[in-house]
Design a protein around this motif. Structure first.
Motif, PDB file in Angstrom:
ATOM      1  N   ARG A 195       0.809  -1.322   0.059  1.00  6.32           N
ATOM      2  CA  ARG A 195       0.039  -0.001   0.008  1.00  6.32           C
ATOM      3  C   ARG A 195       0.988   1.135   0.108  1.00  6.32           C
ATOM      4  N   ALA A 196       1.921   1.143   0.723  1.00  3.65           N
ATOM      5  CA  ALA A 196       3.042   2.174   0.795  1.00  3.65           C
ATOM      6  C   ALA A 196       3.855   2.431  -0.446  1.00  3.65           C
ATOM      7  N   GLY A 197       3.643   1.798  -1.466  1.00  4.39           N
ATOM      8  CA  GLY A 197       4.790   1.524  -2.516  1.00  4.39           C
ATOM      9  C   GLY A 197       5.631   0.742  -2.755  1.00  4.39           C
ATOM     10  N   GLY A 198       5.703  -0.108  -1.661  1.00  2.00           N
ATOM     11  CA  GLY A 198       6.999  -1.079  -1.418  1.00  2.00           C
ATOM     12  C   GLY A 198       8.061  -0.987  -0.655  1.00  2.00           C
ATOM     13  N   GLU A 199       8.052   0.506   0.211  1.00  2.64           N
ATOM     14  CA  GLU A 199       8.995   0.452   0.973  1.00  2.64           C
ATOM     15  C   GLU A 199       8.757   1.579   2.063  1.00  2.64           C
ATOM     16  N   MET A 200       9.118   1.375   3.435  1.00  2.29           N
ATOM     17  CA  MET A 200       8.944   2.365   4.314  1.00  2.29           C
ATOM     18  C   MET A 200       9.725   2.483   5.343  1.00  2.29           C
ATOM     19  N   TYR A 201      10.269   3.408   6.402  1.00  2.00           N
ATOM     20  CA  TYR A 201      10.626   3.127   7.454  1.00  2.00           C
ATOM     21  C   TYR A 201      10.134   2.187   8.228  1.00  2.00           C
ATOM     22  N   TYR A 202      11.419   1.278   8.838  1.00  2.00           N
ATOM     23  CA  TYR A 202      10.768   0.042   9.544  1.00  2.00           C
ATOM     24  C   TYR A 202      10.057   0.453  10.959  1.00  2.00           C
ATOM     25  N   ILE A 203      10.259   1.789  11.618  1.00  2.00           N
ATOM     26  CA  ILE A 203       9.689   2.142  12.586  1.00  2.00           C
ATOM     27  C   ILE A 203       7.930   2.531  12.435  1.00  2.00           C
ATOM     28  N   HIS A 204       7.918   3.246  11.124  1.00  2.00           N
ATOM     29  CA  HIS A 204       6.565   3.471  10.448  1.00  2.00           C
ATOM     30  C   HIS A 204       5.848   2.105  10.394  1.00  2.00           C
ATOM     31  N   LEU A 205       6.423   1.021  10.038  1.00  3.48           N
ATOM     32  CA  LEU A 205       5.895  -0.148   9.658  1.00  3.48           C
ATOM     33  C   LEU A 205       5.405  -0.807  11.154  1.00  3.48           C
ATOM     34  N   LEU A 206       6.225  -0.733  12.114  1.00  4.90           N
ATOM     35  CA  LEU A 206       6.238  -1.236  13.516  1.00  4.90           C
ATOM     36  C   LEU A 206       4.943  -0.504  13.940  1.00  4.90           C
ATOM     37  N   LYS A 207       4.785   0.527  14.118  1.00  5.50           N
ATOM     38  CA  LYS A 207       3.552   1.368  14.399  1.00  5.50           C
ATOM     39  C   LYS A 207       2.403   1.225  13.763  1.00  5.50           C
ATOM     40  N   LEU A 208       2.528   0.990  12.356  1.00  6.92           N
ATOM     41  CA  LEU A 208       1.103   0.518  11.525  1.00  6.92           C
ATOM     42  C   LEU A 208       0.663  -0.731  12.115  1.00  6.92           C
ATOM     43  N   LEU A 209       1.631  -1.769  12.164  1.00  9.37           N
ATOM     44  CA  LEU A 209       1.172  -3.016  12.651  1.00  9.37           C
ATOM     45  C   LEU A 209       0.839  -3.159  14.002  1.00  9.37           C
ATOM     46  N   TYR A 210       1.369  -2.238  15.061  1.00 11.93           N
ATOM     47  CA  TYR A 210       0.740  -2.280  16.380  1.00 11.93           C
ATOM     48  C   TYR A 210      -0.629  -1.698  16.186  1.00 11.93           C
ATOM     49  N   LEU A 211      -0.754  -0.674  15.627  1.00 12.22           N
ATOM     50  CA  LEU A 211      -2.191   0.202  15.512  1.00 12.22           C
ATOM     51  C   LEU A 211      -3.360  -0.844  14.882  1.00 12.22           C
ATOM     52  N   ALA A 212      -2.652  -1.573  13.959  1.00 14.67           N
ATOM     53  CA  ALA A 212      -3.803  -2.695  13.356  1.00 14.67           C
ATOM     54  C   ALA A 212      -4.162  -3.862  14.411  1.00 14.67           C
ATOM     55  N   ASP A 213      -2.916  -4.194  14.877  1.00 14.38           N
ATOM     56  CA  ASP A 213      -3.343  -5.441  16.079  1.00 14.38           C
ATOM     57  C   ASP A 213      -4.201  -4.774  17.009  1.00 14.38           C
ATOM     58  N   ARG A 214      -3.807  -3.535  17.480  1.00 12.33           N
ATOM     59  CA  ARG A 214      -4.799  -2.751  18.320  1.00 12.33           C
ATOM     60  C   ARG A 214      -6.184  -2.664  18.193  1.00 12.33           C
ATOM     61  N   GLU A 215      -6.474  -2.166  16.941  1.00 10.45           N
ATOM     62  CA  GLU A 215      -7.631  -1.889  16.379  1.00 10.45           C
ATOM     63  C   GLU A 215      -8.472  -3.450  16.326  1.00 10.45           C
ATOM     64  N   ALA A 216      -7.714  -4.468  15.845  1.00 14.17           N
ATOM     65  CA  ALA A 216      -8.395  -5.663  15.523  1.00 14.17           C
ATOM     66  C   ALA A 216      -8.620  -6.157  17.002  1.00 14.17           C
ATOM     67  N   LEU A 217      -7.920  -6.188  18.086  1.00 17.89           N
ATOM     68  CA  LEU A 217      -8.264  -6.479  19.402  1.00 17.89           C
ATOM     69  C   LEU A 217      -9.497  -5.886  19.896  1.00 17.89           C
ATOM     70  N   LEU A 218      -9.468  -4.475  19.762  1.00 12.69           N
ATOM     71  CA  LEU A 218     -10.533  -3.686  20.168  1.00 12.69           C
ATOM     72  C   LEU A 218     -12.103  -4.082  19.315  1.00 12.69           C
ATOM     73  N   SER A 219     -11.810  -4.441  18.091  1.00 13.70           N
ATOM     74  CA  SER A 219     -12.986  -4.482  17.359  1.00 13.70           C
ATOM     75  C   SER A 219     -13.298  -6.033  17.250  1.00 13.70           C
ATOM     76  N   PHE A 220     -12.380  -7.055  17.153  1.00  7.99           N
ATOM     77  CA  PHE A 220     -12.793  -8.147  16.943  1.00  7.99           C
ATOM     78  C   PHE A 220     -12.695  -9.150  18.192  1.00  7.99           C
ATOM     79  N   GLN A 221     -11.797  -8.514  19.274  1.00  9.00           N
ATOM     80  CA  GLN A 221     -11.600  -9.170  20.447  1.00  9.00           C
ATOM     81  C   GLN A 221     -10.453 -10.278  20.167  1.00  9.00           C
ATOM     82  N   ARG A 222      -9.759 -10.004  19.156  1.00  5.54           N
ATOM     83  CA  ARG A 222      -8.278 -10.864  18.824  1.00  5.54           C
ATOM     84  C   ARG A 222      -7.792 -10.012  18.009  1.00  5.54           C
ATOM     85  N   PRO A 223      -6.292  -9.905  18.117  1.00  4.71           N
ATOM     86  CA  PRO A 223      -5.271  -9.374  17.147  1.00  4.71           C
ATOM     87  C   PRO A 223      -5.370 -10.167  15.865  1.00  4.71           C
ATOM     88  N   ILE A 224      -4.510  -9.497  15.137  1.00  8.46           N
ATOM     89  CA  ILE A 224      -4.189 -10.314  13.780  1.00  8.46           C
ATOM     90  C   ILE A 224      -2.921 -11.138  13.843  1.00  8.46           C
TER      91      ILE A 224
END
Length: 163
Positions: free
Chosen positions: A26-55
């Motif tokens: 989605r980012a065009g194939g590359e990004m700073y790894y700290i940005h990726l780490l934050k996006l993955l955390y936010l996705a797992d966080r949102e999944a936990l809040l929405s689905f009661q389980r992380p990705i």
């Protein structure tokens, strides 16, 4: 590969790699790894809040720059070459960046339609943010505790009780 987590769940490396690859594409194939780490955390966080389980079922930890997924952090920073699943799809780039080795076919991913939609929402909201703005944002989340230069694991329950 599944790695037992201190949260009593099992880290799903395949789903973590697929989620990372999807976000990188989605980012065009590359990004700073700290940005990726934050996006993955936010996705797992949102999944936990929405689905009661992380990705990814990874273990959450607080670090200086905000919460991250500990196994993904370890793979990117220490065990990249020892993770054949990760290194077959994602490679280190210069300047603290990671990139896709090749374009992915969404139909080949281990992610559900709901997880893909959630990753899209996270990317649409935070994908264009500066990586340091994103770190600062994670310091405003209700679950945040400053680890004072250390690394502090925290549970899914901690996140749920504070959100």
């Amino acid at each position: 590969m599944y790695i037992e987590s201190t949260t009593g769940s099992f880290f799903d490396e395949r789903k973590a790699v697929d989620a990372a690859a999807y976000l990188l594409q989605r980012a065009g194939g590359e990004m700073y790894y700290i940005h990726l780490l934050k996006l993955l955390y936010l996705a797992d966080r949102e999944a936990l809040l929405s689905f009661q389980r992380p990705i990814t079922f990874d273990r959450f930890v607080f670090m200086k720059n905000g919460p991250v997924l500990s196994n993904v952090y370890r793979i990117i920073n220490e065990d990249y070459e020892r993770s054949p699943v990760w290194s077959s799809h994602i490679t280190d780039s210069e300047g603290y960046r990671v990139s896709l080795r090749q374009a992915i076919d969404v139909d080949d991913l281990s992610l559900s339609d709901a997880e893909l939609a959630l990753l899209d929402r996270v990317f649409d909201r935070f994908g264009s943010w500066d990586r340091f703005e994103l770190c600062e944002y994670t310091h405003t989340l209700p679950e945040w505790i400053d680890p004072q230069g250390s690394m502090i694991p925290f549970s899914y329950r901690h996140l749920l009780e504070r959100s």
